[in-house]
Design an enzyme around this catalytic site. Structure first.
Site, PDB file in Angstrom:
ATOM      1  N   LYS B  44      11.731   3.890 -10.862  1.00 42.00           N
ATOM      2  CA  LYS B  44      11.986   5.101 -11.645  1.00 42.00           C
ATOM      3  C   LYS B  44      12.235   4.810 -13.120  1.00 42.00           C
ATOM      4  O   LYS B  44      12.164   5.727 -13.948  1.00 42.00           O
ATOM      5  CB  LYS B  44      13.161   5.867 -11.054  1.00 42.00           C
ATOM      6  N   SER B 258      14.217   2.695   1.586  1.00 44.25           N
ATOM      7  CA  SER B 258      12.887   3.315   1.496  1.00 44.25           C
ATOM      8  C   SER B 258      11.799   2.243   1.430  1.00 44.25           C
ATOM      9  O   SER B 258      10.642   2.503   1.780  1.00 44.25           O
ATOM     10  CB  SER B 258      12.794   4.269   0.305  1.00 44.25           C
TER      11      SER B 258
END
Lengths: 115, 313
Positions: B44, B258
């Protein structure tokens, strides 16, 4: 020529064999749709394709229909359907074939991810 | 180059590591792209920097402005890093059930954190941020789910890095959240090597969000385009944590939950469709922010139960 002939024979016989074996699959109902499925989390229905499973499910629980099928007759846009964890939109959609013991999971599309 | 003017210049150019020991088929190789090596600890950082850069170019951001964003952590941490160095304030709307480390990181970077109801998941954080942005126009709302800078960061960065380091790639596999990684990398790869397959892995968020009242509360990110994908697999907490443990135990890679989900999705796709070839799987972050979850230490059933209540994706 020989290939054509084999194809014709296959077409004649294959469906007859498949019709003799109705397929029972487990359908996992998400929390948000359980009110329309007598509160059940998992339902066993017959169907050789996901579309047929939807038909069986709707016959059993008519109230669930608008949550599965959109106005255009295709899948509701906020519903994801998985056969053994794989999204049917990237398989054969409602034509995705099923085998005995397969699991069909219905999940609503919401925001997820490590955003 | 190993000398930089700013920490922001170290974003991207992450390593690609062979993890073929996890492949279910001997003829299929797997490489992992370690996005946890970014300075803020996740992929991110790339989109945080790109969203801010494009907003600055469009003169939608000026020194002293406050950026507002819904985030379960990683985008918030990336934005906090960028905002600190570029002179912006930051307010993050964070679902209250994220891991404690994510909140701690946001706070030490100086972000103002507002909690949204945990049972509403990311949907709830998005709704709250939209409401705040609508009420107070002084906020600069970047909205990663609908901001083209999100996929663009991956189209210009992650995608070219992967093709340069792994020109033999046949399949790219990554987690689906905002869909920015899959859209950006997917489009770049398909333009340059059309036969590459793009496979998404998603958490069963629609089951875990307890507050979902009806299907109309559903959400599809505006930047999502299903035509870019060739496959999509759901990864539940158990498979995700098993994948996370395999990464550590068999490959020595300490990655987030994840990442374990992405590995599960990749191995499932390989087992179902491949006998030979090369798969690149993107691991979005490192394991640091999940130590409190017991993901590596607790009994698997205990961690799985906890993971149905806490947002680890």
């Amino acid at each position: 020529m020989l290939t054509d002939l084999v194809g014709v024979i296959g077409c004649v016989f294959a469906p007859a064999v498949k019709r003799g074996n109705p397929v029972a699959v487990d359908v996992k109902i998400p929390t948000v749709l359980r009110a329309q499925a007598d509160g059940q989390a998992s339902v066993s229905v017959d169907g050789e394709t996901v579309g047929q499973v939807f038909d069986s499910l709707i016959a059993k629980f008519p109230g669930i229909k608008p949550n599965l099928i959109g106005d255009d007759g295709g899948m509701h846009k906020f519903v994801n359907v998985y056969v053994n964890d794989d999204d049917i939109r990237y398989l054969e959609k409602l034509e995705t074939k099923l085998e005995a013991g397969d699991t069909v999971t219905i999940l609503p599309a919401v925001a997820g991810g490590a955003i | 180059m190993t000398r930089y003017d700013s920490i922001l210049d170290t974003i991207g150019n992450t390593p690609l590591v062979d993890i073929s020991q996890l492949s279910p088929m001997p003829g299929v190789k797997i490489f992992a792209k370690l996005e946890g090596q970014n300075p803020g600890g996740s992929s991110k950082d790339r989109i945080a920097l790109k969203m801010v850069q494009l907003a600055e170019q469009a003169e939608e951001l000026r020194a002293g402005d406050t950026i507002l964003e819904p985030s379960s952590g990683n985008t918030g941490i990336g934005l906090a890093l960028v905002a600190k160095l570029r002179g912006y304030k930051l307010r993050i709307i964070l679902p209250e059930n994220v891991s404690v480390e994510r909140r701690q990181l946001l706070e030490i970077f100086g972000a103002e954190v507002t909690l949204s109801p945990g049972e509403e998941g990311s949907n709830g954080a998005i709704r709250m941020a939209e409401t705040i942005a609508a009420q107070d126009s002084s906020y600069r709302f970047l909205f990663q789910y609908g901001n083209p800078a999100n996929p663009l960061a991956h189209y210009e960065g992650t995608g070219p890095e992967i093709l340069k380091d792994c020109p033999e790639i046949d399949v790219f596999c990554a987690g689906l959240g905002t869909s920015g990684t899959l859209m950006g990398v997917g489009r770049y790869l398909k333009e340059h090597k059309p036969e590459v397959k793009i496979v998404a892995v998603e958490p069963p968020a629609g089951e875990l969000v307890q507050g979902l009242r009806n299907l109309d509360d559903g959400f599809i990110p505006p930047i999502f385009d299903g035509d870019v994908l060739d496959g999509k697999t759901v990864a539940r907490p158990r498979e995700s944590i098993e994948g996370t443990r395999r990464l550590l135990n068999e490959c020595g890679i300490f990655a987030g939950v994840s990442s374990g989900a992405a590995v599960y999705g990749a191995t499932r796709y390989i087992a179902r469709t491949m006998t030979e070839g090369t798969v690149v799987v993107l691991l979005p972050d490192g394991g640091w922010k999940y130590l409190s979850s017991g993901a590596w230490t607790d009994d698997l059933d205990t961690v799985v139960e906890l993971a149905t209540r806490i947002n680890y994706w």
